[in-house]
Design a protein around this motif. Sequence first.
Motif, mmCIF file in Angstrom:
data_model
loop_
_atom_site.group_PDB
_atom_site.id
_atom_site.type_symbol
_atom_site.label_atom_id
_atom_site.label_comp_id
_atom_site.label_asym_id
_atom_site.label_seq_id
_atom_site.Cartn_x
_atom_site.Cartn_y
_atom_site.Cartn_z
ATOM 1 N N PHE A 21 -22.950 4.047 -8.274
ATOM 2 C CA PHE A 21 -24.234 3.926 -8.958
ATOM 3 C C PHE A 21 -25.179 4.960 -8.357
ATOM 4 C CE2 PHE A 21 -28.536 2.153 -9.109
ATOM 5 C CZ PHE A 21 -28.684 2.004 -10.476
ATOM 6 N N LEU A 22 -25.751 5.819 -9.194
ATOM 7 C CA LEU A 22 -26.588 6.906 -8.713
ATOM 8 C C LEU A 22 -28.075 6.649 -8.893
ATOM 9 C CD1 LEU A 22 -24.416 9.793 -10.110
ATOM 10 C CD2 LEU A 22 -24.521 8.972 -7.750
ATOM 11 N N THR A 76 -25.747 3.357 -20.153
ATOM 12 C CA THR A 76 -25.088 3.897 -18.962
ATOM 13 C C THR A 76 -24.687 5.332 -19.270
ATOM 14 O OG1 THR A 76 -24.262 1.731 -18.302
ATOM 15 C CG2 THR A 76 -23.157 3.655 -17.357
ATOM 16 N N VAL A 77 -25.117 6.241 -18.407
ATOM 17 C CA VAL A 77 -24.790 7.648 -18.552
ATOM 18 C C VAL A 77 -23.844 8.020 -17.415
ATOM 19 C CG1 VAL A 77 -25.693 9.994 -18.683
ATOM 20 C CG2 VAL A 77 -27.060 8.092 -19.571
ATOM 21 N N LYS A 78 -22.682 8.550 -17.780
ATOM 22 C CA LYS A 78 -21.698 8.962 -16.780
ATOM 23 C C LYS A 78 -21.908 10.435 -16.454
ATOM 24 C CE LYS A 78 -18.414 5.828 -18.851
ATOM 25 N NZ LYS A 78 -17.238 5.804 -19.704
ATOM 26 N N VAL A 79 -22.178 10.703 -15.192
ATOM 27 C CA VAL A 79 -22.389 12.062 -14.689
ATOM 28 C C VAL A 79 -21.464 12.267 -13.484
ATOM 29 C CG1 VAL A 79 -24.753 12.203 -15.536
ATOM 30 C CG2 VAL A 79 -24.329 11.308 -13.260
ATOM 31 N N THR A 80 -21.534 13.416 -12.851
ATOM 32 C CA THR A 80 -20.730 13.681 -11.663
ATOM 33 C C THR A 80 -21.654 13.765 -10.452
ATOM 34 O OG1 THR A 80 -19.123 14.892 -12.990
ATOM 35 C CG2 THR A 80 -19.050 15.250 -10.615
ATOM 36 N N CYS A 81 -21.379 12.945 -9.432
ATOM 37 C CA CYS A 81 -22.196 12.954 -8.221
ATOM 38 C C CYS A 81 -21.896 14.212 -7.398
ATOM 39 C CB CYS A 81 -21.955 11.688 -7.390
ATOM 40 S SG CYS A 81 -20.345 11.594 -6.587
ATOM 41 N N ASP A 82 -22.757 14.499 -6.453
ATOM 42 C CA ASP A 82 -22.602 15.703 -5.623
ATOM 43 C C ASP A 82 -21.292 15.684 -4.833
ATOM 44 O OD1 ASP A 82 -25.018 16.709 -6.512
ATOM 45 O OD2 ASP A 82 -26.147 15.944 -4.787
#
Length: 76
Positions: A13-14, A50-56
Amino acid sequence: MAINYVCRHCRTFLGSIDKRNISEIRLGLHTLTPAERREMIAYDPNGEITVKVTCDYCKEALENNPELSLLASPLQ
């Protein structure tokens, strides 16, 4: 309505935006193609998004190990 951001790879979870009148244009989601929208955005019955992104962390891991992108769930 809350907009939750989750990493598509590790499912961490970001963060969340909890604003009633925030638009997809303001979030930049309007620039996505229909295929990208289906892949990245999920709507639940309660009105949350819910938006799926890529964490650092996952971004760095994929850049350093491109072969991981060949796996269905590379960073769990």
